[in-house]
Structures are given as structure tokens and as C-alpha cells.
Design an enzyme around this catalytic site. Structure first.
Site, PDB file in Angstrom:
ATOM      1  N   GLU A 152     -11.695  -2.393   0.270  1.00 40.17           N
ATOM      2  CA  GLU A 152     -10.241  -2.289   0.426  1.00 40.17           C
ATOM      3  C   GLU A 152      -9.617  -2.066  -0.943  1.00 40.17           C
ATOM      4  OE1 GLU A 152      -8.338  -5.415   2.668  1.00 40.17           O
ATOM      5  OE2 GLU A 152      -6.491  -5.273   1.484  1.00 40.17           O
ATOM      6  N   GLU A 157       1.219  -3.964  -3.070  1.00 39.84           N
ATOM      7  CA  GLU A 157       1.760  -4.912  -2.111  1.00 39.84           C
ATOM      8  C   GLU A 157       2.733  -5.821  -2.855  1.00 39.84           C
ATOM      9  OE1 GLU A 157      -1.337  -7.141  -0.242  1.00 39.84           O
ATOM     10  OE2 GLU A 157      -2.444  -7.436  -2.094  1.00 39.84           O
TER      11      GLU A 157
END
Length: 278
Positions: A152, A157
Site C-alpha cells: 500500500e 492522507e
């Protein structure tokens, strides 16, 4: 975690300031070596249009255990949750309905899956406790090679209650969940919810570089990760195969906590474009 041996306080100050950004830092920008555009979406549709189905598909529903993070939202393909605004943007909107929440999550799985290159998006984030916008990538074998083995790459974010700080992370075997390889980028006298910023990653066979507005703030070298053992757990580099893109706006979860009485709804994550280079 970085281990740094310092001999002078002045050197510490330089290192600390290098990870803190003001409104502009043109003198510290790094040009990407990837200049050939191979895929993009400029979101130039009419007001109310859904994302281009030839470029994106949806994740729908609540996922197992809130997509693995105890998130609160249900993802939909309703234009109220995701649509183009007629001004060249895609808007993902988180809505509160009583005690429940809806939002949207789209991906390029099965459409755009690329190994190495530059992946970037120009985004304006929302603001408020419990809001979790993200621009990220998963290995294209995620259905059969279970996370975190598939890898990932979190390009951006943000915790909505900290609107001036974004975070980038890598998750893979030996470094995942609450213990990823990660770093943050902080704006001084500015916030990511008051305007657009460009979030990008340059990725090759030896390293992954993370950028905000052209400023390189995190580099992760394969040689520093692969086959290293930390507390008896071996790390494995999980980034030598194709990945696909994801855009979403989550509500609540382990990463940042749930909304409270100070959080207003609806909240919007606005994406000007997504571009991929090789």
C-alpha cells in the site's frame, strides 16, 4: 524511524525546519524525471456528472469492519456523494443522515494498473474532527495476495482536525497498520482545506519519493527496507508490481477518531485532476 546523530544544535534546527513548509518553497522544489503523461482525468464533465466509468469504478457499502479501520461511512455511487461540479473538479461529499454517514470511494482497479512512474493529484481537503480524505494505491494482486503483502502506498492522507498536516506512508510485510514507514508534511500559516495542493509520488525500482507542491519531503529506499529485521520481524519490499489508484473520503476510524459535535456536514474533498506519468 530515522536515527540521527547530532553534534550541534544548529544542525538539529536545520533538519527540523526541512520538514516544515511555509506557504511557498520554490527554492526547495525537485523536478520529476517522469514527463510522459500516460493516463489522466481532468474532471471536465457537466455539473452532476458521475466519474468517467471508463476510468474509474466504485467501492460500495461498509466493508468488513469499516474497511478494516472501524470507519463509519457507507460508500455509494449517488451523485450527492460523488459528482463533477461543472468547473473542472470531482467532488466527494461526506453527508450525515441522523447517526449514519455516506461518502464515496473510487478506484482504477482493472483499468489503470502501473508499475513505477509518477502519480499525482491536485486536491482541496475538508476540515473537521473525524474526516479522513486520502489519495493512495494498492497492489493489483490485492484480491489474492492479502494486505499488507500486496503493498500500500499512501500518497496523501489527512486528519480533518489537523488541516495543516498531511501524511504519506508505505505498508508492507513487517511495517503496516499502526506501524508503517511514514512521515508528515506541515504547512505554516496555511491549511490544506483553504486551497488546492498537488500531492505526488515518484516510484522506481530503487525508491519511492513523496512530494507536496513539488517539494520532496520523504524518500524511502528499497535497500533500507527489504530483508531488514526489526524486533525479530523481517521487512519485505512490496512495490515491484503494478498498483492501482484510490480516492476516498472516510468518516471516523482508527486513524483519527470519530466526528464530534464540532464537526459540520456536509464536507467536501475536491479533486481538480489526477495524472499518471511514465
Amino acid at each position: 524511524m530515522k536515527k540521527i546523530t547530532l553534534k550541534k544544535t544548529a544542525l538539529l534546527s536545520i533538519i527540523v525546519l526541512s520538514f516544515i513548509a511555509c506557504d511557498s518553497h520554490d527554492g526547495q522544489k525537485v523536478d520529476s524525471k517522469y514527463t510522459t503523461l500516460v493516463w489522466n482525468d481532468e474532471f471536465d464533465g457537466a455539473i452532476g456528472d458521475l466519474p468517467d466509468f471508463e476510468k474509474w469504478s466504485y467501492d460500495l457499502g461498509t466493508g468488513d469492519h469499516g474497511w478494516g479501520n472501524n470507519e463509519l461511512q457507507t460508500y455509494t455511487n449517488d451523485p450527492e456523494n460523488i459528482s463533477q461540479d461543472g468547473n473542472g473538479n470531482l467532488v466527494i461529499t461526506a453527508i450525515k443522515n441522523g447517526s449514519s454517514y455516506t461518502s464515496a470511494r473510487i478506484k482504477t482497479k482493472g483499468i489503470l494498473e502501473q508499475q513505477y512512474g509518477r502519480f499525482e493529484a491536485r486536491i482541496q481537503t475538508p476540515y473537521g474532527q473525524g474526516l479522513w480524505p486520502a489519495f493512495w494505491m494498492l497492489g493489483n494482486d490485492s484480491d489474492t495476495n492479502t494486505w499488507p503483502k500486496c503493498g500500500e502506498i499512501d500518497i496523501m492522507e489527512l486528519r480533518g482536525q489537523k488541516p495543516n498536516v498531511v501524511q504519506s506512508s508505505l505498508h508492507g510485510p513487517g511495517y503496516f497498520g499502526s506501524n508503517p514507514i511514514t512521515d508528515t508534511y506541515t504547512l505554516i500559516n496555511n491549511r490544506f482545506d483553504t486551497g488546492f495542493h498537488i500531492f505526488a509520488v515518484d516510484w522506481d525500482e530503487n525508491k519511492i519519493d513523496f512530494y507536496v507542491d513539488g517539494y520532496l519531503y520523504q524518500r524511502v529506499n528499497k535497500s533500507d527496507v527489504d530483508n531488514k529485521v526489526v524486533y525479530g520481524v523481517p521487512k519485505v519490499w512490496a512495490f515491484d508490481h503494478p498498483f492501482y489508484l484510490i480516492l476516498n473520503l472516510a468518516v471516523g476510524g482508527n486513524f483519527l477518531g470519530n466526528p464530534n459535535t464540532s464537526t459540520s456536514f456536509p464536507q467536501k474533498m475536491t479533486i481538480d485532476y489526477v495524472r499518471v506519468y511514465h
